[in-house]
Design a protein around this motif. Structure first.
Motif, short mmCIF file in Angstrom:
data_model
loop_
_atom_site.label_atom_id
_atom_site.label_comp_id
_atom_site.label_asym_id
_atom_site.label_seq_id
_atom_site.Cartn_x
_atom_site.Cartn_y
_atom_site.Cartn_z
N UNK B 35 -56.73 48.31 -80.18
CA UNK B 35 -55.68 47.33 -80.49
C UNK B 35 -56.07 46.43 -81.68
N UNK B 39 -53.85 46.35 -85.07
CA UNK B 39 -53.06 45.17 -85.40
C UNK B 39 -53.48 44.59 -86.75
N UNK B 40 -54.79 44.55 -87.00
CA UNK B 40 -55.27 44.00 -88.28
C UNK B 40 -54.73 44.83 -89.45
N UNK B 43 -51.10 44.00 -89.86
CA UNK B 43 -50.93 42.64 -90.38
C UNK B 43 -51.23 42.59 -91.87
N UNK B 47 -47.96 41.70 -93.54
CA UNK B 47 -48.14 40.27 -93.82
C UNK B 47 -47.36 39.32 -92.90
N UNK B 49 -46.46 38.25 -89.21
CA UNK B 49 -47.03 38.49 -87.89
C UNK B 49 -46.05 39.17 -86.94
N UNK B 53 -46.67 42.74 -85.24
CA UNK B 53 -46.77 42.94 -83.78
C UNK B 53 -45.78 44.01 -83.31
N UNK B 54 -44.57 43.94 -83.87
CA UNK B 54 -43.57 44.96 -83.48
C UNK B 54 -44.06 46.36 -83.83
N UNK B 56 -47.14 47.33 -84.33
CA UNK B 56 -48.30 47.66 -83.48
C UNK B 56 -47.80 48.18 -82.13
N UNK B 57 -46.77 47.52 -81.60
CA UNK B 57 -46.20 47.98 -80.32
C UNK B 57 -45.70 49.41 -80.45
N UNK B 60 -48.59 51.97 -80.47
CA UNK B 60 -49.23 52.27 -79.19
C UNK B 60 -48.27 52.95 -78.21
#
Lengths: 409, 205
Positions: B35, B39-40, B43, B47, B49, B53-54, B56-57, B60
């Motif tokens: 994770x 995420x990094x 991001x 740029x 957040x 996050x969306x 990244x979701x 996964x």
């Protein structure tokens, strides 16, 4: 150059002040979702489930029965080993159907004509814009019943008002983007449509999955991104004649498009040529009127009813009518060409069952013995035959002319 | 991963990858391990957040949905696979013009690039801000952006980039060098001629 020389770039990007700190709330929520979807390696029950699903897919897409059993077993293994799920097709088409806007490139290759490349833009509900490489711009809005063509080099604008739109056609979207996605929607949801899964390939450095639709009026191949589940390339073929191949690529969906791109207002400084296009369903009398205009003006009938033959014939017709190449056609000349096209459309829109044929290319206008066109009206066992003197007779059998061109929608 | 790694246990995350096929707990540990870098990566590319996050979701959830299709058995295999999913998801997001606008607005608030870094890099003491860098990056081809991002935002080596993008490692090296040269050329162009799209309003310098 090796990586040592990239240290300066590494230093630059290390300093990018992005916020990369993990937010525990998001991580925890996503972790739960991630774990909820956990499934251990397929058990016997899971394999049965896969085989059942594979069978459903095979039946849905009417894979020939003789191969279905083999594919059923192979398909289950294949699904376990590969990441190209056939069942993704519905999602891909659904995503395409739901797109509110799109930007893409089009290449149109009509047999016998130079290839045309253009950029295309679509915005719901019915705005469509095409920009050709030579600068010509075409903008249409079916709901507004209007299409405009802008020739920036000569500052000429052609405005076509679509009139007499039949009620049943009002809700149909008449631009290429909508037409393609409607065809795909119907094909993907029709259990009788044969869909061939083409598997994965690399396209511009990206993995894509392919599906081929053969038995639809316009056979198509769809390549999609398996991750985003959006099309990246659609190849369509209009069998013709003339054979026309359209490739739509580099799709960007749901992009923000400025409404001004689709403005139907002619820019200042353009000379405007405006004409009406009758969108009502053409009838046999319209075809006869067209053929009469052709024979009266040029003393001959068109070589064929396809787009190339009609285009060529329209050019000759306009030249005979004194077309000024610099200024373009007059309103009357444009209206005449539209009227001829409308009549010929009657023939081109007849279904395959009507067994329509054209044999006017070499016919001499006025010859009452020479059949130039025939078709079988819907529900009739008899043929209606148009002769070169433009008389019409109803006969039991189609005329036996060997070099007649068979027409189909 | 080679056979000796499998048998000697020198790839503990690989053990987790293999165990995750049958163990829910191991599946969770796999998430815990990957994770933060995913995420990094999102991001740094996006740029913003909320967008990162969306995405990244999405990464996964797609990884979990397709985990049975994943054929690797080492941490490296999984790393390449999951970064490939992330790269495709990020690229899909950046095809939306609204996302590019949001990203450039965020970049505009990041201020100037440290001159001690930008001056030798561009061989020019002309000041460069982060919006310039991000805009020049996003104007490269999707593949060029992916190679640069996987190398510098995700820290992948060329063999890993090649596996993630399904290209040859040699191609990755050459393509990275070319992409960076193109990026440098774009950053050297005077400000007003560089940009085809209007610049965002600048935030704090």
């Amino acid at each position: 150059m090796n990586d040592h020389n990239h240290n300066d770039w590494e230093q630059l990007f290390e300093q990018l002040p992005a916020d990369t700190e993990v937010r525990d709330e998001h991580r925890a929520r996503l972790r739960e979702q991630f774990l909820d979807s956990f499934q251990a390696e397929p058990s016997t029950a899971a394999r049965r489930h896969l085989i059942r699903d594979t069978g459903r897919i095979l039946m849905k897409y009417k894979v020939p029965h003789c191969t279905a059993v083999t594919l059923l077993v192979a398909g289950a293994i294949w699904i376990l080993q590969h990441s190209t799920p056939a069942y993704a097709l519905e999602q891909i088409v659904d995503n395409l159907v739901k797109a509110q806007s799109a930007r893409f490139e089009m290449t149109v290759k009509v047999e016998g004509l130079p290839e045309q490349k253009m950029k295309a833009f679509y915005l719901e509900p019915a705005h469509f814009r095409q920009e050709l490489m030579n600068g010509y711009v075409n903008i249409s809005d079916w709901n507004a019943g209007k299409t405009i063509g802008l020739e920036p080099n000569t500052k000429q604008a052609t405005v076509l008002n679509i009139v007499n739109i039949p009620e049943e056609a009002r809700n149909q979207q008449q631009n290429q983007f909508d037409a393609i996605r409607e065809m795909l929607r119907k094909a993907a949801s029709d259990p009788n449509t044969k869909v061939e899964t083409l598997g994965e390939k690399q396209l511009d450095g990206k993995t894509v999955v392919g599906f081929r639709f053969r038995d639809i009026p316009m056979p198509m191949t769809l390549w999609a991104d398996p991750v985003t589940q959006l099309p990246v390339r659609i190849e369509a073929t209009m069998i013709g004649p003339p054979k026309t191949e359209v490739v739509m690529s580099n799709y960007e969906f749901n992009v923000k498009l400025d409404a001004s791109l689709f403005s139907l207002k002619v820019p200042d400084g353009y000379t405007v040529l405006e004409a009406d296009v009758d969108a009502s369903k053409p009838a046999e009398k319209d075809l006869i009127a067209s053929l009469k205009m052709c024979s009266n003006e040029l003393g001959e009938f068109p070589a064929g009813f396809d787009a190339v033959a009609i285009g060529s014939f329209a050019g000759k017709y306009l030249a005979k009518q004194g077309l000024n190449a610099q200024r373009g056609p007059t309103k009357e000349q444009m209206q005449s060409v539209i009227k001829i096209s409308r009549g010929l459309q009657f023939a081109m829109l007849l279904p395959a069952e009507s067994d329509a044929h054209y044999a006017g290319a070499k016919a001499k206008p006025g010859d009452k013995e020479q059949a130039i066109f025939w078709y079988r009206p819907d529900g009739s066992t008899k043929y209606r035959v148009i002769y070169a003197d433009l008389s019409v007779k109803e006969v039991d059998a189609a005329p036996g002319i060997s070099d007649a061109i068979k027409l189909q929608q | 991963m080679n056979d000796s790694q499998k048998t000697t246990g020198s790839d503990p995350v690989g053990d987790v990858v293999r165990a995750a096929r049958t163990s829910r707990e191991a599946f969770g540990r796999l998430f815990d391990f990957f994770y933060p870098p995913i995420f990094a990566y999102c991001a740094r590319r996006l740029l913003v957040r909320a967008v990162a996050e969306d995405v990244t979701s999405e990464v996964f959830l797609k990884a979990s949905a397709h985990f049975r299709d994943f054929t690797g058995d080492s941490s490296e295999d999984f790393r390449r696979w999951v970064f490939r999913i992330a790269t495709n998801e990020i690229n899909a997001e950046l095809r939306k013009s609204i996302r590019r606008c949001e990203m450039l607005e965020a970049a505009a608030r990041m201020g100037m690039v440290n001159a001690s870094v930008s001056t030798p890099l561009l061989e020019s003491d002309f000041p460069v801000d982060w919006e310039d860098v991000v805009r020049a990056l996003v104007e490269l081809s999707e593949r060029e952006q992916s190679i640069i991002s996987l190398r510098f935002f995700a820290g992948l080596q060329h063999d890993e980039i090649a596996a993630a993008l399904e290209i040859e490692p040699g191609t990755s090296r050459v393509a990275l060098t070319r992409a960076l040269n193109r990026l440098r050329d774009r950053l050297r162009v005077p400000d007003n001629s560089l940009h085809s799209a209007p610049r965002t309003d600048r935030g704090d310098p």
